[in-house]
Design a protein around this motif. Structure first.
Motif, PDB file in Angstrom:
ATOM      1  N   LEU A 122      -9.620  11.731  -4.574  1.00  0.00           N
ATOM      2  CA  LEU A 122     -10.459  12.300  -5.626  1.00  0.00           C
ATOM      3  C   LEU A 122     -10.019  13.721  -5.973  1.00  0.00           C
ATOM      4  O   LEU A 122      -9.957  14.097  -7.158  1.00  0.00           O
ATOM      5  N   MET A 123      -9.681  14.518  -4.966  1.00  0.00           N
ATOM      6  CA  MET A 123      -9.229  15.880  -5.214  1.00  0.00           C
ATOM      7  C   MET A 123      -7.909  15.894  -5.995  1.00  0.00           C
ATOM      8  O   MET A 123      -7.683  16.755  -6.843  1.00  0.00           O
ATOM      9  N   THR A 124      -7.062  14.917  -5.710  1.00  0.00           N
ATOM     10  CA  THR A 124      -5.807  14.794  -6.458  1.00  0.00           C
ATOM     11  C   THR A 124      -6.097  14.487  -7.923  1.00  0.00           C
ATOM     12  O   THR A 124      -5.442  15.020  -8.827  1.00  0.00           O
ATOM     13  N   ALA A 171      -6.625  16.488 -13.592  1.00  0.00           N
ATOM     14  CA  ALA A 171      -7.431  16.830 -14.765  1.00  0.00           C
ATOM     15  C   ALA A 171      -7.263  18.302 -15.130  1.00  0.00           C
ATOM     16  O   ALA A 171      -7.187  18.661 -16.314  1.00  0.00           O
ATOM     17  N   ILE A 172      -7.194  19.156 -14.117  1.00  0.00           N
ATOM     18  CA  ILE A 172      -6.946  20.578 -14.367  1.00  0.00           C
ATOM     19  C   ILE A 172      -5.608  20.775 -15.068  1.00  0.00           C
ATOM     20  O   ILE A 172      -5.485  21.537 -16.038  1.00  0.00           O
ATOM     21  N   ALA A 197     -13.669  20.757 -10.526  1.00  0.00           N
ATOM     22  CA  ALA A 197     -12.444  21.260 -11.151  1.00  0.00           C
ATOM     23  C   ALA A 197     -12.825  22.342 -12.144  1.00  0.00           C
ATOM     24  O   ALA A 197     -13.717  22.138 -12.981  1.00  0.00           O
ATOM     25  N   GLY A 198     -12.186  23.489 -12.033  1.00  0.00           N
ATOM     26  CA  GLY A 198     -12.531  24.605 -12.914  1.00  0.00           C
ATOM     27  C   GLY A 198     -11.321  25.263 -13.540  1.00  0.00           C
ATOM     28  O   GLY A 198     -10.285  25.428 -12.894  1.00  0.00           O
ATOM     29  N   TYR A 258     -11.264   9.079 -16.678  1.00  0.00           N
ATOM     30  CA  TYR A 258     -11.818  10.339 -17.174  1.00  0.00           C
ATOM     31  C   TYR A 258     -12.437  11.133 -16.019  1.00  0.00           C
ATOM     32  O   TYR A 258     -13.175  10.587 -15.202  1.00  0.00           O
ATOM     33  N   MET A 259     -12.123  12.437 -15.994  1.00  0.00           N
ATOM     34  CA  MET A 259     -12.627  13.337 -14.953  1.00  0.00           C
ATOM     35  C   MET A 259     -13.289  14.551 -15.610  1.00  0.00           C
ATOM     36  O   MET A 259     -12.843  15.029 -16.662  1.00  0.00           O
ATOM     37  N   ASN A 260     -14.340  15.050 -14.964  1.00  0.00           N
ATOM     38  CA  ASN A 260     -15.025  16.241 -15.471  1.00  0.00           C
ATOM     39  C   ASN A 260     -14.300  17.522 -15.059  1.00  0.00           C
ATOM     40  O   ASN A 260     -13.863  17.643 -13.914  1.00  0.00           O
ATOM     41  N   VAL A 261     -14.187  18.436 -16.012  1.00  0.00           N
ATOM     42  CA  VAL A 261     -13.601  19.754 -15.752  1.00  0.00           C
ATOM     43  C   VAL A 261     -14.506  20.801 -16.399  1.00  0.00           C
ATOM     44  O   VAL A 261     -14.886  20.654 -17.566  1.00  0.00           O
TER      45      VAL A 261
END
Length: 356
Positions: free
Chosen positions: A163-165, A170-171, A231-232, A292-295
């Motif tokens: 998940l972190m990958t 996404a970042i 993710a920021g 799709y991932m949230n950032v």
């Protein structure tokens, strides 16, 4: 009934104090400092206050105060000096040793009662507060240990690392899109819409703490469903209008989904914080799927970012003197920064118009 220790070499004064206080307190009378310390060794916890004469045989009041300080009693039990001394240097010396108040001879009944009552009430509140702080500290320590264990489990879990990958990917997607826009602006308008990009991936400890605080389960699914700031990306722009232009161009791309928008520039927080926050759903392309991932993307001017960095230090720094005054100074600075940002923007516009 609260217990008071009276250490006074004069039998007359001991009896007088006993008569004044006997209806409200249980009184223990001793004639010298040695007896006072001997009593405290076995009864310190139940002693509500100590009335201490400075001039006594064998062991005087200063020696008693010194020993009380060494044993930690001076911070738990209020000590009121009973003395005919009025010299400022003597009182200063006593206060430096931790004395709470003075009762001067000859005794005035109402003054004796009120000063003892006030000292006991003050120390009772102080001790209760210290106990609550200690209990809270122990609770926080237990929570911290739990969070550390949970964070360790997350780190070791393969689904979490995957998940972190995905969040890292996404970042990179957002960063690439912003760099493309920056390159286009540089070519078309001979200037860049932003100064720098900063990225960060929330640590396992921070993720665990936030899940714990909000009462969410510690699972990979829970992280995806309940946290939007794992993710920021922080984008530092030169001028406020660049923030809005860049944000609109980014969210206008057909594969970006705007989940949430919070404008703290037009509607700053009460402490003066200003920034444009976007929660974006961004596609990443894996070997076997598109996902799709949230950032979370934050847009600030250089001055806003400098202010936020200083405010962050205040927020997480403990034992700061005049914290309230600093908070107010930061709020005033935030208002000044807004004025300066728009003044600089207007100067830039004048320069651009002069080139036309």
């Amino acid at each position: 009934m609260q217990k008071i220790l009276v250490a006074e070499d004069s039998e007359l004064n001991r009896e007088l104090l006993y008569e004044i206080l006997m209806e409200e307190y249980a009184i223990e009378l001793v004639g010298d400092g040695g007896q006072a310390l001997q009593h405290l060794k076995t009864h310190a916890q139940e002693t509500a206050a100590v009335l201490l004469d400075l001039h006594m045989p064998k062991l005087d009041g200063f020696a008693v105060l010194t020993e009380m300080k060494k044993n930690g009693w001076i911070g738990k039990i209020p000590v009121l000096v009973i003395s005919s001394e009025f010299a400022v240097e003597v009182e200063n010396q006593c206060f430096e040793l931790g004395v709470s108040d003075f009762i001067h001879k000859p005794f005035e009944l109402s003054i004796v009662k009120n000063r003892i009552k006030n000292a006991i009430e003050l120390f009772t509140c102080k001790n209760q507060l210290e106990q609550k702080v200690e209990e809270q500290a122990q609770t926080l320590e237990k929570q911290y240990q739990i969070i550390q264990k949970q964070a360790k489990k997350l780190k070791e879990a393969r689904p979490f690392n995957r998940l972190m990958t995905e969040y890292s990917s996404a970042i990179m997607e957002v960063e690439t899109k912003l760099k493309v826009l920056n390159a286009e602006f540089s070519q078309e308008y001979n200037r860049n819409p932003f100064e720098s990009i900063k990225t960060r991936l929330k640590s396992p400890e921070s993720i665990s703490e936030k899940l714990e605080r909000r009462g969410y389960p510690f699972t990979v699914e829970s992280i995806q469903e309940n946290l939007t700031d794992v993710a920021g990306v922080r984008v530092i722009c030169s001028f406020p209008d660049d923030i809005y232009r860049l944000a609109d161009l980014l969210t206008g791309q057909d594969d970006i989904i705007l989940m949430r928008r919070k404008d703290y520039i037009k509607n700053p927080k009460t402490n003066g914080y200003r920034s444009l926050h976007l929660i974006l759903s961004v596609p990443i392309f894996l070997s076997n799927e598109k996902k799709y991932m949230n950032v979370e993307v934050q847009f600030r001017t250089i001055a806003m970012d400098f202010w936020a960095s200083l405010e962050h230090k205040l927020k997480y720094k403990r034992d700061i003197n005049d914290a309230g005054e600093i908070v107010e100074q930061l709020r005033v600075c935030a208002d000044s920064i807004e004025v300066l940002d728009y003044q600089m923007q207007e100067i830039r516009n004048k320069i651009d118009r002069s080139r036309e």
